[in-house]
Design a protein around this motif. Structure first.
Motif, PDB file in Angstrom:
ATOM      1  N   GLY A 129     -33.630   9.559 -45.957  1.00 22.99           N
ATOM      2  CA  GLY A 129     -34.014  10.164 -44.683  1.00 22.99           C
ATOM      3  C   GLY A 129     -33.074  11.272 -44.252  1.00 22.99           C
ATOM      4  N   LEU A 130     -31.799  11.159 -44.619  1.00 24.19           N
ATOM      5  CA  LEU A 130     -30.829  12.202 -44.314  1.00 24.19           C
ATOM      6  C   LEU A 130     -31.077  13.464 -45.127  1.00 24.19           C
ATOM      7  N   GLY A 131     -31.689  13.304 -46.292  1.00 27.82           N
ATOM      8  CA  GLY A 131     -31.944  14.459 -47.148  1.00 27.82           C
ATOM      9  C   GLY A 131     -31.035  14.540 -48.352  1.00 27.82           C
ATOM     10  N   ILE A 132     -30.404  13.407 -48.720  1.00 28.47           N
ATOM     11  CA  ILE A 132     -29.543  13.365 -49.906  1.00 28.47           C
ATOM     12  C   ILE A 132     -30.399  13.603 -51.150  1.00 28.47           C
ATOM     13  N   ASP A 133     -29.878  14.394 -52.099  1.00 29.71           N
ATOM     14  CA  ASP A 133     -30.650  14.760 -53.289  1.00 29.71           C
ATOM     15  C   ASP A 133     -30.683  13.670 -54.352  1.00 29.71           C
ATOM     16  N   TYR A 134     -29.545  13.026 -54.592  1.00 29.72           N
ATOM     17  CA  TYR A 134     -29.441  12.006 -55.634  1.00 29.72           C
ATOM     18  C   TYR A 134     -28.786  10.753 -55.051  1.00 29.72           C
ATOM     19  N   ILE A 135     -29.325   9.597 -55.403  1.00 30.65           N
ATOM     20  CA  ILE A 135     -28.745   8.321 -54.997  1.00 30.65           C
ATOM     21  C   ILE A 135     -28.480   7.501 -56.245  1.00 30.65           C
TER      22      ILE A 135
ATOM     23  N   HIS B 120     -37.642  11.862 -50.941  1.00 29.55           N
ATOM     24  CA  HIS B 120     -36.972  13.087 -51.398  1.00 29.55           C
ATOM     25  C   HIS B 120     -35.962  12.830 -52.511  1.00 29.55           C
ATOM     26  N   ALA B 121     -35.115  11.848 -52.343  1.00 31.93           N
ATOM     27  CA  ALA B 121     -33.996  11.643 -53.270  1.00 31.93           C
ATOM     28  C   ALA B 121     -34.465  11.186 -54.640  1.00 31.93           C
ATOM     29  N   LYS B 122     -33.702  11.552 -55.657  1.00 34.17           N
ATOM     30  CA  LYS B 122     -33.911  11.057 -57.018  1.00 34.17           C
ATOM     31  C   LYS B 122     -32.939   9.907 -57.252  1.00 34.17           C
ATOM     32  N   ILE B 123     -33.450   8.807 -57.771  1.00 34.20           N
ATOM     33  CA  ILE B 123     -32.614   7.636 -58.040  1.00 34.20           C
ATOM     34  C   ILE B 123     -31.981   7.783 -59.417  1.00 34.20           C
ATOM     35  N   ALA B 124     -30.682   7.546 -59.490  1.00 35.28           N
ATOM     36  CA  ALA B 124     -29.950   7.653 -60.753  1.00 35.28           C
ATOM     37  C   ALA B 124     -29.381   6.301 -61.141  1.00 35.28           C
TER      38      ALA B 124
ATOM     39  N   ALA C  76     -19.121  25.171 -58.257  1.00 31.56           N
ATOM     40  CA  ALA C  76     -19.823  23.893 -58.444  1.00 31.56           C
ATOM     41  C   ALA C  76     -21.072  23.873 -57.573  1.00 31.56           C
ATOM     42  N   VAL C  77     -22.169  23.319 -58.094  1.00 28.64           N
ATOM     43  CA  VAL C  77     -23.429  23.304 -57.348  1.00 28.64           C
ATOM     44  C   VAL C  77     -23.816  21.897 -56.899  1.00 28.64           C
ATOM     45  N   GLN C  78     -23.013  20.905 -57.287  1.00 33.00           N
ATOM     46  CA  GLN C  78     -23.285  19.532 -56.864  1.00 33.00           C
ATOM     47  C   GLN C  78     -21.979  18.869 -56.450  1.00 33.00           C
ATOM     48  N   VAL C  79     -22.049  18.076 -55.358  1.00 31.50           N
ATOM     49  CA  VAL C  79     -20.890  17.309 -54.912  1.00 31.50           C
ATOM     50  C   VAL C  79     -21.252  15.834 -54.930  1.00 31.50           C
TER      51      VAL C  79
ATOM     52  N   ASP D 261     -25.030  10.978 -53.949  1.00 33.95           N
ATOM     53  CA  ASP D 261     -24.361   9.853 -53.295  1.00 33.95           C
ATOM     54  C   ASP D 261     -24.152   8.697 -54.261  1.00 33.95           C
ATOM     55  N   THR D 262     -22.923   8.192 -54.304  1.00 35.20           N
ATOM     56  CA  THR D 262     -22.611   7.054 -55.168  1.00 35.20           C
ATOM     57  C   THR D 262     -22.032   5.884 -54.371  1.00 35.20           C
ATOM     58  N   THR D 263     -22.431   5.805 -53.082  1.00 32.72           N
ATOM     59  CA  THR D 263     -21.983   4.689 -52.242  1.00 32.72           C
ATOM     60  C   THR D 263     -22.380   3.348 -52.833  1.00 32.72           C
TER      61      THR D 263
END
Length: 545
Positions: free
Chosen positions: A39-45, A70-74, A228-231, A11-13
């Protein structure tokens, strides 16, 4: 049975989404959104670009104190500048200060940009890409390369675009996100380019699309189908120009239609909640027709459709709306049939039963009112009252006698104000006259009416108006045109909508106000608090005698 293939959601919101011209989030907003994404289960923020502004830098400090399970912060940045060592590049140093487990850097893969924007030889850009990734790999758990303009670059010079990917792959990049930065490519082009990229590099690839041709979601799905394995994308598709790929639709399509695993099955029910939160914090009116989560996504108006869903919801719904946290809505209009009326009666808890013969009368009245300009799509409360009145089951909680509204502005520098005077006959038969000051005629009327009724119905103190809309129905009639007023109210527990129609905006507003109050009292089903009425002096004298 094999487990569904997991597609990483990035996610890049909080970074790309904030480049939208109508989106501005403060640090607190960004942390709140990040927690809900987690909380939604997003993998990357992706939290932002620490080298571009203080607000993003503040987010990376604040997010360390938040509970992210859960999410990894980028942290986001760009490749090193030409002629500068990676270790000495200021932007890369600021990336290190963010202290995140993941670094995402954007770099050029289109020879047009290398030639026109960077103004360096193609070979030097390859060195920049390799050096940047190799340096960051020493400091981060994961390094993602956003291959900017990859699809345009592949179309113009496929050999060079792929050579750029190979340079980052050789440097040990974790994943390459192929970017349709201009949003100009179509699904078949994306699929072919993704396949070529997979054949070129050993690392996994992802997809990052913009929506300038209204196909960002379709392009993202095509990329996943091509390997592709990531969106990457944003909630609700917010972003620069026409926006980014909408993760809400992507998650819905990949998980519910194509059986990929994007978020935990139990968490996908929070999809609408997260969508609504982002709209609210970004101060954007939610898009009612948004797929999966929009208010109209599962709204049914035509009588044929309503009749069908009552027998089997699959006849006119592609999924159960509850799967994504949404609701089914049946609307009422001139297109309605008996099925719409019967469905709404059940929704309201009204037993039509013996009054079944009233349905045609109610349907005719509905169509008559709609032809005049009323709408009940967003005014269920007004329709419920109409239904009760037609069935003879409505209870009038007070009688209207009169109202007057005054608008005053005493001198140029003073803001105008309104005073309303309302006369009603209460449930005890006593007439009362109440006045109130407001910042407009409708606000004053609302205050005066509730002031008059509060002694009888104290629960009205909890009620407030949350939205007010006016629609001019006859564009050519100027200031004499009829207007439709829609009001939304709440008491902290329920929300309801009411409608009024008149050539006078105050009268239309009054109609909607009265319905709003009547609906609140109907739902509370309370007996009025009556006061003892003192007898006239003559009556008391006779009583003493």
């Amino acid at each position: 049975m094999a487990e569904p293939k997991h597609i990483q959601i990035y996610d890049t919101t909080l970074r790309d989404g904030c480049q939208s011209e109508d989106v501005s989030l403060n640090t607190e907003d960004k942390v709140t959104i990040a927690q809900h994404l987690d909380g939604l289960g997003i993998d990357y923020i992706e939290g932002g670009w620490p080298g571009s502004n203080e607000r993003d830098a503040a987010f990376f400090k604040a997010i360390k104190k938040a509970r992210i399970r859960h999410a990894k912060i980028a942290a986001f940045g760009s490749t090193r500048r030409a002629g500068v060592r990676a270790a000495a590049d200021r932007n890369l140093q600021l990336l290190l200060r963010a202290e995140t487990p993941v670094a995402t850097v954007v770099g050029k893969t289109w020879d047009l940009h290398v030639r026109e924007a960077l103004r360096i030889p193609n070979s030097e850009n390859l060195e920049i890409l390799h050096d940047t990734i190799a340096f960051l790999k020493k400091h981060f758990d994961e390094v993602i390369f956003d291959a900017e303009h990859f699809f345009d670059g592949y179309r113009a010079n496929p050999e060079y675009a792929l050579a750029c990917l190979k340079a980052t792959d050789d440097a040990g990049v974790t994943l390459i996100a192929l970017c349709d930065t201009n949003g100009g490519r179509l699904p078949h082009e994306v699929a072919a380019a993704v396949a070529a990229a997979r054949d070129t590099v050993d690392c996994p690839v992802g997809i990052h699309c913009h929506n300038d041709c209204e196909v960002a979601v379709a392009n993202s799905i095509a990329a996943v189908e091509a390997g592709a394995v990531q969106v990457q994308g944003t909630i609700n598709g917010v972003g620069e120009r026409c926006g980014n790929a909408n993760l809400v639709s992507i998650i819905g399509n990949l998980q519910l239609k194509l059986s990929y695993n994007c978020v935990p099955p139990a968490k996908i029910r929070t999809l609408r909640e997260v969508s609504t939160l982002v709209y609210e914090l970004a101060n954007i009116t939610p898009f009612a027709r948004q797929a999966y989560v929009g208010r109209s996504a599962f709204a049914h108006k035509a009588g044929l459709h309503v009749s069908g869903i009552q027998r089997n919801a699959r006849t006119y719904e592609h999924i159960d709306p509850a799967l994504v946290g949404n609701d089914r809505r049946v609307l009422l209009s001139e297109l309605s049939g008996r099925a719409n009326i019967a469905y709404k009666a059940r929704e309201f808890g009204i037993d039509i039963g013996a009054a079944d013969g009233k349905i045609p009368v109610l349907l005719d009245e509905l169509k008559r009112l709609e032809s005049e300009g009323y709408v009940f799509d967003g005014a269920d409360a007004s329709f419920e009252l109409l239904m009760l009145r037609t069935l003879g089951r409505a209870r009038e909680h007070f009688n209207f006698v009169s109202f007057r509204v005054f608008d005053d502005k005493w001198h140029e520098d003073q803001a105008p104000f309104s005073e309303a005077v309302v006369v009603i006959e209460g449930p005890d038969g006593v007439r009362t006259r109440n006045s109130a000051i407001g910042n407009g005629p409708i606000n004053a009327l609302d205050s005066a009416l509730r002031k008059a009724l509060a002694p009888y119905y104290p629960s009205l103190e909890t009620m407030e108006l949350t939205d007010y809309k006016v629609r001019v129905l006859e564009g050519g009639a100027g200031t004499g045109a009829r207007v439709r007023v829609l009001i939304e109210s709440t008491d902290g527990t329920r929300r309801w909508g009411t409608v009024g129609l008149s050539s006078n905006v105050v009268e239309a507003s009054w109609q909607a106000l009265v319905d709003s109050v009547e609906y609140k009292l109907h739902k509370d089903n309370l007996k009025p608090r009556l006061k003892a009425v003192p007898k006239p002096n003559g009556a008391r004298a006779r009583a003493r005698a």
